[in-house]
Design an enzyme around this catalytic site. Structure first.
Site, mmCIF file in Angstrom:
data_model
loop_
_atom_site.group_PDB
_atom_site.id
_atom_site.type_symbol
_atom_site.label_atom_id
_atom_site.label_comp_id
_atom_site.label_asym_id
_atom_site.label_seq_id
_atom_site.Cartn_x
_atom_site.Cartn_y
_atom_site.Cartn_z
ATOM 1 N N ASP A 1 0.805 -1.085 -0.132
ATOM 2 C CA ASP A 1 -0.135 0.028 -0.004
ATOM 3 C C ASP A 1 0.903 1.247 0.016
ATOM 4 O OD1 ASP A 1 -2.348 1.479 0.190
ATOM 5 O OD2 ASP A 1 -3.074 0.454 1.923
ATOM 6 N N ASP A 2 0.822 2.141 -0.892
ATOM 7 C CA ASP A 2 1.372 3.505 -1.163
ATOM 8 C C ASP A 2 2.936 3.096 -1.344
ATOM 9 O OD1 ASP A 2 -1.165 4.581 -0.534
ATOM 10 O OD2 ASP A 2 -0.290 5.540 1.358
ATOM 11 N N CYS B 1 -6.207 4.579 -3.419
ATOM 12 C CA CYS B 1 -6.465 3.255 -3.320
ATOM 13 C C CYS B 1 -7.436 2.505 -4.093
ATOM 14 C CB CYS B 1 -6.374 3.197 -1.676
ATOM 15 S SG CYS B 1 -5.099 3.685 -0.942
ATOM 16 N N HIS C 1 -10.220 -1.884 -1.453
ATOM 17 C CA HIS C 1 -10.196 -0.989 -0.250
ATOM 18 C C HIS C 1 -11.281 -1.277 0.442
ATOM 19 C CE1 HIS C 1 -9.204 2.725 1.255
ATOM 20 N NE2 HIS C 1 -10.260 2.960 1.722
ATOM 21 N N ASP D 1 -0.055 -0.393 -5.141
ATOM 22 C CA ASP D 1 -1.210 -0.011 -5.437
ATOM 23 C C ASP D 1 -1.015 1.533 -6.294
ATOM 24 O OD1 ASP D 1 -1.119 1.306 -2.984
ATOM 25 O OD2 ASP D 1 -3.253 1.222 -2.439
ATOM 26 N N HIS D 2 -0.066 2.207 -5.879
ATOM 27 C CA HIS D 2 0.208 3.381 -6.516
ATOM 28 C C HIS D 2 1.518 4.149 -5.838
ATOM 29 C CE1 HIS D 2 -1.500 5.151 -3.169
ATOM 30 N NE2 HIS D 2 -2.809 4.681 -3.174
#
Length: 497
Positions: free
Chosen positions: A29-30, A71, A125, A310-311
């Protein structure tokens, strides 16, 4: 009855010559493209030995881009293989089956084709609004795991956690690893192949990690970004106040606003970056434990492994913190796919790829027929993709490929920023946008434009959109952006560099 039908489908598939490769699908995540194998980007000093080892046996995509740097829109996009303007998910409050269509997801596809579909941690999410609690139809089993640091965490944007604390109250990613190991051992005993999705929370805020990981990042190694200011001539609509970070008490106490061209104190910047990097290395260790269990169970040669963030994430570049933009730091994220027999010696590609390419890639790698391309309007089409399988790049990383990738971000409720990345440039237009029920962009109402030359300005510090010597380039990129992803998908030679 449905489970029996799925098993029969799988048996039929094997009989006609299919494969039984499992799928291990891992998400962080992130996560910036911050790994050792991305070191030439000079994004920071991350230490990721386990992911580096996995990359050495995978197709490593050094230029992979998400469709939205947030997200839920991003995860919805790559889990359905469709872009945000098809899913109609632009925020954390809408569920694609309510606003987009009853689309088949990646885990649901494998479940429907005889696999045991098991998930844990953060895949979709979470929550009722975003995913009806992790899209139950996609799974045979799903494990919702949370740590008990929620109230304590909001006192500070980051902190270390002692071994004694973790013995009493494990961090969520430790809970995810424990469940992943347990599930792998159970799945290894079964006769069905499996699709196992493992979602790690870190390095998402708050940056919580075991205290020993700080030793990997002495303060002397932590640098402050050299571009802690907004790009010159940037339209204000491109800016994002970093409200998520400001919600933590230690940052709120600084009385920061997140306004355009404001920054955090240097020591706070260093502390946050150090904590982020430490969280990345902690996450890497957790990935290593899952991969070690897979190896111990002799499943490595029978399992496709995908790892993604995810990004991306801004860590003070342009004075920004977090995602929520169309800047390179937000939309560029790591992606690697290991396919036994195809990527054993490691394959690196610099081709521009997108996260919507992941679903069709894993389906083809598992031996199933290629997913059909979605028609122009696919609301009523349950199974199709708006991406392109990456399998051809595994045998030839320089094979002809699409020359542009697309991202977008909705600002407020009535503005959409559409962004295109080519080999050399990033071009973005912020236009008027109407939400439900029309979901329509008015490209005639342009609020702001951005053009960044990644050859001379990879950090995107100067917006060239209104420079007189860039008129023809802007015109070409604008035409390509407006034409959308379909011409790029079919004709890789449509645009220049």
């Amino acid at each position: 009855m449905h489970d029996l039908f799925c098993v029969l489908l799988f048996v039929l598939f094997v009989v006609v010559g299919g494969t039984t490769k499992n799928v291990l699908f891992i998400i962080s995540d992130d996560l910036r493209p911050q790994l050792g194998d991305y070191k030439e980007l000079n994004l920071g000093p991350s230490f990721t030995p386990n992911l580096d080892k996995l990359a050495g046996k995978s197709l490593l995509m050094k230029r992979a881009y998400v469709q939205c740097a947030l997200c839920s829109p991003s995860r919805t996009s790559f889990l359905t293989g469709r872009r945000p303007d098809t899913t109609h998910v632009y925020d954390l409050r809408h569920y694609f089956r309510d606003v987009g269509g009853n689309f088949t997801t990646m885990p649901q596809y494998f479940k429907n084709n005889g696999y045991r579909s098991v998930g844990m941690g953060k895949i979709f999410h979470p929550g009722m609004h975003a995913s009806h609690n992790d899209d139950p139809i996609s799974w045979n089993e799903f494990y919702h795991l949370e740590e008990d640091y929620g109230v304590k965490a909001h006192r500070s944007s980051w902190r270390t956690v002692s071994k004694a604390e973790r013995l009493k109250d494990p961090l969520v990613d430790e809970l995810v690893v424990a469940q992943a190991k347990k599930s792998l051992n159970e799945l290894a005993k079964g006769k069905q192949p499996f699709f196992l999705a493992v979602g790690f929370r870190r390095p998402h805020l708050p940056f919580l990690f075991p205290e020993e990981y700080l030793a990997d990042y002495p303060t002397t190694r932590i640098q402050i970004p050299g571009n802690d200011y907004a790009p010159i001539d940037m339209p204000e609509i491109a800016w994002n106040k970093y409200m998520e970070l400001i919600s933590y008490n230690d940052i709120a106490a600084l009385n920061v606003t997140g306004n355009l061209n404001t920054t955090l104190p240097d020591q706070i910047v260093k502390d946050l970056r150090r904590a982020y990097f430490s969280s990345v290395t902690f996450m890497d260790a957790m990935v290593g434990e899952v991969l070690a269990e897979l190896m111990k169970l002799n499943l490595m040669n029978d399992t496709i492994i995908s790892f993604i963030g995810d990004h991306g994430y801004s860590l003070g570049e342009h004075g920004l913190w977090g995602k929520n933009t169309n800047f390179e730091d937000a939309v560029h994220a790591p992606m690697m796919v290991r396919v036994p027999g195809l990527t054993d010696h490691g394959v690196v590609t610099n081709k521009l790829v997108e996260f919507v390419d992941l679903f069709p890639t894993i389906v083809e790698a598992a031996g199933f027929p290629k997913l059909p391309l979605c028609p122009q309007r696919s609301t009523q089409v349950s199974l199709c993709t708006e991406g392109k399988s990456l399998i051809s790049l595994m045998s030839d990383p320089d094979a002809p490929w699409k020359q542009a990738v697309f991202s977008q971000y909705r600002r407020r409720s009535n503005v959409m920023g559409y962004s295109i990345k080519t080999d050399r440039y990033r071009y973005t237009e912020w236009v008027r946008f109407s939400g439900a029920p029309n979901y329509k962009a008015d490209i005639s109402q342009v609020i702001g434009r951005e053009l960044y030359d990644h050859v001379n300005d990879y950090q995107e510090n100067i917006n060239l959109a209104d420079h007189h010597d860039k008129v023809s380039i802007v015109a070409t990129l604008r035409q390509t952006l407006h034409a959308g992803w379909r011409p790029i998908h079919f004709h890789t030679d449509l645009i220049g560099k």
